[in-house]
Motif scaffolding. Sequence first.
Motif, short mmCIF file in Angstrom:
data_model
loop_
_atom_site.label_atom_id
_atom_site.label_comp_id
_atom_site.label_asym_id
_atom_site.label_seq_id
_atom_site.Cartn_x
_atom_site.Cartn_y
_atom_site.Cartn_z
N PRO A 108 0.80 -1.22 0.00
CA PRO A 108 0.00 0.00 0.00
C PRO A 108 0.84 1.28 0.00
O PRO A 108 0.62 2.19 -0.82
N ALA A 109 1.81 1.37 0.89
CA ALA A 109 2.64 2.58 0.96
C ALA A 109 3.54 2.69 -0.27
O ALA A 109 3.76 3.80 -0.79
N LEU A 111 2.99 1.55 -3.34
CA LEU A 111 2.19 1.92 -4.50
C LEU A 111 1.78 3.39 -4.45
O LEU A 111 1.75 4.08 -5.48
N THR A 112 1.47 3.87 -3.26
CA THR A 112 1.13 5.29 -3.11
C THR A 112 2.31 6.16 -3.49
O THR A 112 2.16 7.18 -4.19
N SER A 113 3.50 5.77 -3.04
CA SER A 113 4.71 6.52 -3.37
C SER A 113 4.98 6.51 -4.87
O SER A 113 5.31 7.54 -5.47
N ALA A 115 2.80 6.11 -7.29
CA ALA A 115 1.78 6.90 -7.98
C ALA A 115 2.08 8.39 -7.87
O ALA A 115 1.84 9.16 -8.81
N THR A 116 2.61 8.82 -6.74
CA THR A 116 2.93 10.23 -6.54
C THR A 116 4.16 10.64 -7.33
O THR A 116 4.18 11.68 -8.00
#
Length: 299
Positions: A108-109, A111-113, A115-116
């Motif tokens: 989760p973390a 993938l968020t990174s 994407a950003t």
Amino acid sequence: MLDLERLRALHSVATYGSVSAAADVLHVTTSAVSQQLAKLERETGQKLLERNGRGVRLTDAAQLLVEHADRILSLVEQAQADLEAHRGAVVGQLTLAAFPTAARGLLPAALTSLATDHPGLRVLTHEVDPLQSMPLVARGDLDMAVVQDWDNELLPLAEGLQKGPILDDVADVALPPGHCLADRERIELKELAGDPWISSAADTICCNWLRHTLRGIDAEPRIDHMAYEIPTQLALVSAGLGNAILPRLGRCDVPPNVAIVPLEPALTRRVYAIWRAEAARRPAIRAALAALRAVAATL
């Protein structure tokens, strides 16, 4: 000139053994695969498939073509990786698999990174046990996978793959209510010989490792209950049905009546990412590994 997608369809039939299985992997219909193969037969002027009971068998001509397709598809992937590396941009699509606790504790973390930091990259994820994900990466069905092995049982790296470490993860033992060793600060695994155990399913790396580890202390494994999900395993522990090995990565809420006790010596597993050597220069591979390592460093 031979069409690349038609070669890919034939290669998938050879790899997975049937037209329907190839269609599943390629995310197309069986009719689409059959049409590609029919066009390839017309292009080559050779019969490529023969009926074999309810399935199909590759002809000698098809086997010869598949051997060339192996090299051709590998070269195409390497060319794509080199072009992405030359461009230097983290773009395109990346298929990434992880085993359950890594999928919960790292993805989760990470993938968020990604994407950003890299909005031009699309990451598709799958939860897959290492015993299944490694051959999928080797065959090219996945670009990358997060896998694990243990100090006392290494996972052989398939030919043509490379790996990069992410973190070392420690596992403790979860004991049911009223267990005579629940108040101990540390436990030796041999003290639990003969106890009933709860583990993941028989076709997973963790279950195989538990059997191997218990036999290593001369304790014939008594695995009474199997469940893929750690919350389910802990619910069974909470009900007094056995012990479970509980990794710290991705640890979920533990029922209040379950005791978590460190083991002596510690049980440690290595968590790392794998990818095909031809794809090593892809910026997307390097970016995903960096994101996973950054998350691991915060744990």
